[in-house]
Design an enzyme around this catalytic site. Structure first.
Site, PDB file in Angstrom:
ATOM      1  N   CYS A  51       0.805  -1.148   0.005  1.00 36.59           N
ATOM      2  CA  CYS A  51      -0.086   0.151  -0.049  1.00 36.59           C
ATOM      3  C   CYS A  51       0.772   1.230   0.083  1.00 36.59           C
ATOM      4  CB  CYS A  51      -0.943  -0.015   1.240  1.00 36.59           C
ATOM      5  SG  CYS A  51      -2.125  -1.505   1.436  1.00 36.59           S
ATOM      6  N   ARG A 134      -7.625  -4.643  -3.186  1.00 33.96           N
ATOM      7  CA  ARG A 134      -7.277  -3.454  -4.102  1.00 33.96           C
ATOM      8  C   ARG A 134      -8.425  -3.131  -5.262  1.00 33.96           C
ATOM      9  NH1 ARG A 134      -2.355  -2.662  -1.902  1.00 33.96           N
ATOM     10  NH2 ARG A 134      -1.684  -4.501  -0.849  1.00 33.96           N
TER      11      ARG A 134
HETATM   12  C1  BEZ Z   1       0.388  -4.418   1.805  1.00 36.72           C
HETATM   13  O1  BEZ Z   1       1.650  -4.853   1.805  1.00 36.72           O
HETATM   14  O2  BEZ Z   1       0.259  -3.515   1.486  1.00 36.72           O
HETATM   15  C2  BEZ Z   1      -0.332  -5.563   2.507  1.00 36.72           C
HETATM   16  C3  BEZ Z   1      -0.003  -7.038   2.075  1.00 36.72           C
HETATM   17  C4  BEZ Z   1      -0.892  -7.864   2.623  1.00 36.72           C
HETATM   18  C5  BEZ Z   1      -2.269  -7.581   3.344  1.00 36.72           C
HETATM   19  C6  BEZ Z   1      -2.466  -6.668   3.440  1.00 36.72           C
HETATM   20  C7  BEZ Z   1      -1.639  -5.153   3.039  1.00 36.72           C
END
Ligand code: BEZ
Length: 230
Positions: A51, A134
């Site tokens: 993110c 997402r």
């Molecule tokens: C992230 O790195 O943004 C992420 C990865 C897995 C689950 C939630 C967020």
């Protein structure tokens, strides 16, 4: 949650309405964005690596989206103070792929109740019942959903594709054409759009040097970049 029926907005639907608190103040969606394209996107959680890389990239490209008359609005099911702390950390501490001191100026919605995320089908329990996937909603200046892309939690979005999709839809609207696989501005476009057979025959017989027909149902036409921006 498991047996809950979750409505998924679809392409062609009006964007579901909501009011929300964001890092840039309150918004009334989509009314506040009438006349602009808007990309409403969700991310799973603040203070997570994928993110963070995405937010930095959205912020870097914000002026490019704005130049295309497109505004950005982010959302996660975190609260406002988490959003503010995360965005401050990004600005003050994170240097990544040549991006540093990155200020996120577009609104990030707090959605701790998941009200908005559920309205937009961003909670997909098979992937996670506590985090939004997402999602990317492209909403046109009249408030109609024009394209939707969903990615799983582990997959960072491709921003060239987001920009390409926006430019392709705007070009289709402006010139009444369609765009072929992997189209990017400057490449040939498809005429007439799929479905209008009568016009296809007319095009097939066209003597224009700009038109190439591969068969009666598949004709392309040049659309140079200079014409796109006229
Ligand atoms: C992230 O790195 O943004 C992420 C990865 C897995 C689950 C939630 C967020």
């Amino acid at each position: 949650m498991e047996n809950e029926i979750i409505a998924m907005p679809r392409i062609g639907d009006k964007a579901p309405q909501f009011k929300a608190v964001t890092t840039q103040g309150n918004i009334n969606f989509p009314a506040d964005y009438e006349g602009s394209w808007v990309i409403l996107f969700s991310h799973p959680a603040d203070f997570t690596p994928v993110c963070t890389s995405e937010f930095m990239t959205f912020a870097k490209l914000e002026s490019e989206f704005n130049a295309l008359n497109c505004k950005l609005v982010g959302l996660s099911v975190d609260g406002l103070f988490s959003h503010i702390a995360w965005l401050r950390t990004i600005k003050e501490k994170i240097e990544y792929k040549g991006m540093k001191n990155v200020e996120v100026k577009f609104p990030l919605i707090e959605d701790i109740t998941m009200e908005v995320a559920k309205k937009y089908g961003m909670i997909q329990p098979g992937e996670s019942s506590t985090k939004a996937v997402r999602a990317v909603f492209f909403i046109d200046p009249k408030g109609t959903i024009r394209a939707i892309i969903y990615y799983p939690l582990s997959l960072g979005r491709n921003f060239d594709e987001l920009l390409r999709a926006l430019k392709a839809m705007q070009t289709a609207d402006k010139f009444q054409i369609a765009t072929p696989a992997d189209w990017v501005p400057g490449e040939d476009v498809i005429v007439p759009p799929a479905g209008s057979c009568g016009m296809a025959k007319e095009r097939m017989e066209s003597k224009s040097e700009d038109v190439t027909c591969y068969d009666w149902f598949f004709c392309t036409q040049k659309l140079p970049i200079e014409k796109l921006n006229q």
